[in-house]
Enzyme design. Sequence first.
Site: not given
Length: 547
Positions: A80, A164, A305, A309, A486
């Site tokens: 990410t 982020r 995401d 996951h 990932h």
Amino acid sequence: MKKLMTVFMFVLFSLSAFSQNQKNTSSPKPKIVVGIVVDQMRQEYFYKFQERYTEGGFKRLMKDGFMMKNAHYNYIPTYTGPGHASVYTGTTPATHGIIANDWYVRSLGRTMYCAEDSTVNAVGGDAENGKISPRNMYSTTISDEMRFASNKRSKVIGIAIKDRGASLPAGHLGDAYWFDNITGNFMTSTYYYDSLPTWVQKFNERKLAEKYSSKKWETLFPIETYKQSIADDNTFEGPFIGQEKTVFPYDLPSLMENNGGLGIIAGTPFGNTLTLDMAYAAIEGEKLGKRGETDLLAISFSSPDYIGHRFGPTSVELEDNYLRLDRELEQFFNFLDKEYGKDEYLVFLTADHAVADIVDYMLSENVPAGNFNTRYILTQMRGFSILKYGEGNWISSFTNEQVFLNYDLAKEKGVDIEEMQRSLAEFLLKFPGIKEVYTGTDMRRMDYLTGKKSLLQMGYNHKASGDLLLVLEPAWLSSSFKGTTHGTGYTYDTHVPIVFMGWKVPQGESSRYATVTDIAPTLSMMLNIRLPNGATGQPILEIVDKK
């Protein structure tokens, strides 16, 4: 009859040319650029679920915009933090310095977070979630260059559930807001403001996180109609704490206590809804696109995401997420049409990485795959190092498939680092799941142009990266939990959407290979502004040099 047909064809041609000319002669600059990053989106999701997409969401992007169908990340690792930085800087971690979400720092003797900044403090949220800024990113972003080009009259706002995902796209000169799972508010840090702007305070007063977390997450359509997913009840996915199975519906109020409190909505489609709610508020509160300058709104949808996951890319949960996100995008694009005028704003959509299939699911389908036990490998490396070089902790860290050697111990005992790198590399190749191993010395010395070693080099930062870089076999993952992850250089992690729509964007698609580092240079050419100072990507000529 022939004469009539000729006149008819002439009229059709004239109307088509007029329509295209109207698009090509729109305003000299867009009122606003909206950058959308969908966290963990595969390119295939545009097609896999399109039968039930609306006409105005993902289908509109494909129909009215220009899509690069063969777009990829051009480095390892696909995480990410690096993904968002690469999209907006137009370069790779080798240049912008965000080499992972977290990485080991020798001088500190610990792992550092990509957006970590100990010099700033929280504003409007929990203290632990506020030490955030873009200072670890070494190059400028397209958002910075938009600010510079207008002598900082343009506004830049970054919004995401993840800090982020907001701070890196906003660049060094923009403003960023992220979700605080403790208070349920959107917050920032003193890098940006000493107190929250009034419009953010008013937004937080609406208590939307509490509203959404009081709901049940049920499927948008009858569950038996989710034909693009495997059975809802399976053993591959990761359940919420307190549940034995991963089956609909999910009663969020009963799950909150053991699953992050208000933060539980991040792992549901309601996180996308909350993110867009904040985006609407930012447009209104900052009067984005209404002041005669081209502003930028960077939206990152973090929830796909979290959902991906936990449940994986073949789950009902993921399919439901995209069907819902499609409808939210339709509403958002309709809002932009009304707010600014169609073709008076510029949108791009991409992803920060894609995702691998769940290992156990792949094995159940007789596809080669495996779980890579990093703890076991670390133990083996330490044992080998002690036998060969003597007592001591020779391995400082093993993270992100990178090994960091103990330089101080090597110097003390007179061990050559390059020789140690090569010995450990040969040792590691004996283990199942490890396909290739490259040394940091070779990353500095050689110029790799093809293969996984080239992707590693594009992600290799001379000051920050490790001594050994591992490439696992296809479908092998460094995880011991249910669900998936990932980070590799294989296509299941690198192949992501790149689509532009709106102001001066032609309609069409291309299967030419492109990279996410091409997005920022494309925007630079379209907006006639300076390239980000570290940019290595190239403008997408199909968009900027259209006839």
